[in-house]
Enzyme design. Structure first.
Site, PDB file in Angstrom:
ATOM      1  N   HIS A 294       0.859  -1.189   0.000  1.00 50.49           N
ATOM      2  CA  HIS A 294       0.000   0.000   0.000  1.00 50.49           C
ATOM      3  C   HIS A 294       0.893   1.235   0.000  1.00 50.49           C
ATOM      4  CE1 HIS A 294      -3.511  -2.553   1.622  1.00 50.49           C
ATOM      5  NE2 HIS A 294      -3.657  -2.335   0.332  1.00 50.49           N
TER       6      HIS A 294
ATOM      7  N   GLU B 185       1.611   3.765   3.062  1.00 51.03           N
ATOM      8  CA  GLU B 185       2.015   3.236   4.364  1.00 51.03           C
ATOM      9  C   GLU B 185       3.540   3.317   4.505  1.00 51.03           C
ATOM     10  OE1 GLU B 185      -2.001   0.422   4.425  1.00 51.03           O
ATOM     11  OE2 GLU B 185      -0.048  -0.542   4.270  1.00 51.03           O
TER      12      GLU B 185
ATOM     13  N   ARG C 116      -3.052   4.964  -2.252  1.00 47.88           N
ATOM     14  CA  ARG C 116      -2.938   3.611  -1.692  1.00 47.88           C
ATOM     15  C   ARG C 116      -2.686   2.535  -2.754  1.00 47.88           C
ATOM     16  NH1 ARG C 116      -5.603   0.308   2.361  1.00 47.88           N
ATOM     17  NH2 ARG C 116      -6.601  -1.540   1.513  1.00 47.88           N
TER      18      ARG C 116
ATOM     19  N   HIS D 101       2.232  -3.534   6.986  1.00 46.06           N
ATOM     20  CA  HIS D 101       1.209  -2.532   6.687  1.00 46.06           C
ATOM     21  C   HIS D 101       1.150  -1.524   7.830  1.00 46.06           C
ATOM     22  CE1 HIS D 101      -1.072  -4.519   3.322  1.00 46.06           C
ATOM     23  NE2 HIS D 101      -0.290  -5.510   3.723  1.00 46.06           N
TER      24      HIS D 101
ATOM     25  N   GLU E 152       0.126  -4.816  11.031  1.00 48.31           N
ATOM     26  CA  GLU E 152      -0.244  -3.400  10.954  1.00 48.31           C
ATOM     27  C   GLU E 152       0.537  -2.659  12.032  1.00 48.31           C
ATOM     28  OE1 GLU E 152      -2.445  -2.065   8.806  1.00 48.31           O
ATOM     29  OE2 GLU E 152      -3.632  -3.765   8.081  1.00 48.31           O
TER      30      GLU E 152
HETATM   31 ZN   LIG Z   1      -2.053  -1.758   4.076  1.00 48.54          ZN
END
Ligand SMILES: [Zn+2]
Ligand SMILES: *[C@@H]1O[C@H](CO)[C@@H](O)[C@H](O)[C@H]1NC(C)=O
Ligand SMILES: *[C@@H]1O[C@H](CO)[C@@H](O)[C@H](O)[C@H]1NC(C)=O
Ligand SMILES: *[C@@H]1O[C@H](CO)[C@@H](O)[C@H](O)[C@H]1NC(C)=O
Length: 428
Positions: free
Chosen positions: A179, A182, A235, A306, A382
């Site tokens: 992404h 990020e 993104r 992420h 994340e």
């Molecule tokens: Zn992501």
């Protein structure tokens, strides 16, 4: 006002505003705010999702089974407020002006760039990351190897580095910045590469030298460059659609793994979660799958970096009624990561569970695909934070976040070893 007339009213507001491009043609986010919205009933959730489909005015930053983070244009704010008031949904603003965060991040990047060196006090561009990779490869030729996954849609090379101190090590694959917005992910991945090669700490040496590392710091190279140069919040990939003027696909919904099942991705090319016209429509994802597929017998663990929300997410993404056969082990391994991170002085808390349990149905993602390929330990991680800054995590937090990743990964791999997941795989 009914929801439909509310949405119509918002669309008119957005059209009147037009696109807000700055003088250097960067997309600006002046007075865009971000709200944490909690919901209890499925009805409230559906209403919020419907709201978020008004893409001129709303962007989902984060969605879980009880909470949504929504970025809202200034023009839509008062209607948003009356709508959530009317439906009893509780909402709390946590960013009042997205552009302000982008500006201070840029200031920090500029200040740190003055001494001209690559480092972790700022977010580096793709060119800077690749130049640094070349330096690292030149300085550590005996233990590093450059590899390329392939070419992006716009023709950039997707590069990676293999670090191997001895033969027959278990393999760990790190995918990062799939992404584009990020940025903490590639900052953390490059910091880890540097630690693995330069640290004299015994714990780090042991970690670095007893595994083979395959690290791709920036997978979505086109999106990453676009996010740096044009739109900080970008993104997706950058491949145009032939059914819409909206550009790009959510690359983490594009793997051929339960692709588009259970509404695990959007079929709307304008959505941030668009799964693409078909699985592997994105050359970056096809390249990643080809590469990982070709070495899957050497990969014991795959981690996809992420941000944000401080979570470890394991398979499956398509259902919360069925769990992987080694679900208990996956939870134990995630717990080891979370516990180790929380013990650090920062006290950062990570939660864990399957994607479908914690978030929502998401299909075609790296971790599910890798799991299907026989990589039994496959997580989406994340990173920081839980919403104070969201995607625009200030550069001063790069090193603390990376230290947490280092300690977390150490504990995760120790637990994997204990549970027997780091044995050579190609034995059958
Ligand atoms: Zn992501
Ligand atoms: C943002 O909001 C402030 C305060 O309401 C206002 O003064 C300013 O003009 C707004 N900025 C833009 C670019 O609309
Ligand atoms: C909203 O909340 C109030 C107080 O909690 C309650 O009396 C009211 O019935 C709720 N309204 C709706 C539409 O749920
Ligand atoms: C896009 O156009 C190409 C060439 O005409 C076609 O093969 C492909 O199926 C189209 N994709 C979609 C999603 O319509």
């Amino acid at each position: 006002m009914s929801l439909n007339s509310f949405l119509v009213a918002l669309t008119i507001v957005a059209l009147a505003q037009g696109a807000s491009l700055g003088q250097d043609e960067r997309v600006r986010y002046d007075n865009y705010s971000v709200y944490k919205v909690r919901f209890e009933t499925q009805e409230q959730r559906n209403l919020l999702r419907k709201l978020a489909e008004g893409r001129e005015n709303f962007r989902i930053w984060y969605e879980a089974n009880d909470e949504l983070h929504l970025m809202i244009t200034p023009g839509a704010l008062s209607d948003f407020n009356s709508e959530i008031h009317r439906t009893n949904i509780s909402a709390k603003m946590f960013i009042s002006n997205v552009q302000e965060l982008i500006d201070s991040e840029e200031d920090a990047n500029l200040r740190a760039s003055r001494d001209g060196s690559f480092g972790w006090k700022k977010y580096n561009t793709l060119d800077e990351i690749y130049a640094w990779l070349d330096e690292i490869l030149a300085n550590y030729p005996a233990v590093t190897e450059s590899f390329a996954l392939g070419q992006s849609y716009e023709g950039r090379t997707i590069r990676g580095i293999k670090i191997s101190y001895k033969s027959n090590n278990p393999g760990v694959f790190i995918e990062s910045n799939i992404h584009a917005n990020e940025w903490i992910t590639s900052a953390t991945a490059t910091w880890l590469i540097n630690e693995f090669l330069t640290s004299t700490d015994e714990l780090v040496r042991n970690l670095a030298e007893s595994h083979d590392w395959y690290i791709v710091p920036v997978l979505n190279v086109d999106g990453f460059v676009y996010a740096h140069e044009k739109n900080r919040m970008w993104r997706k990939t950058r491949q145009p659609s032939n059914i819409s003027s909206c550009i790009g696909v959510d690359p983490n919904r594009n793997y051929d793994s339960r692709w588009m099942e259970n509404e695990g991705a959007s079929s709307d090319p304008c959505s941030e979660f668009y799964g693409g016209p078909h699985p592997f429509s994105e050359p970056e994802i096809q390249a990643m799958a080809d590469f990982v597929g070709s070495i899957k017998d050497k990969i014991n663990v795959l981690l996809a970096f992420h941000s944000y929300s401080q979570l470890l997410l394991s398979p499956y993404g398509h259902t919360n009624e069925e769990f992987p056969p080694n679900y208990d082990d996956l939870m134990a391994v995630a717990k080891a990561y979370g516990d180790a991170v929380e013990r650090l002085p920062y006290g950062t808390v990570y939660r864990y569970g399957s994607v479908a349990e914690i978030l929502y149905f998401a299909t075609g993602a790296t971790n599910d695909w890798a799991y299907e390929q026989g990589v039994e330990i496959a997580y989406t991680i994340e990173f920081r934070d839980t919403g104070r800054y969201g995607f625009i995590l200030p550069p001063v937090q790069i090193i603390p976040n990376a230290e947490e990743a280092l300690i977390g990964i150490t504990a995760l791999l120790d637990k994997c070893e204990e549970l027997g997941y780091l044995k050579p795989k190609n034995t059958q």
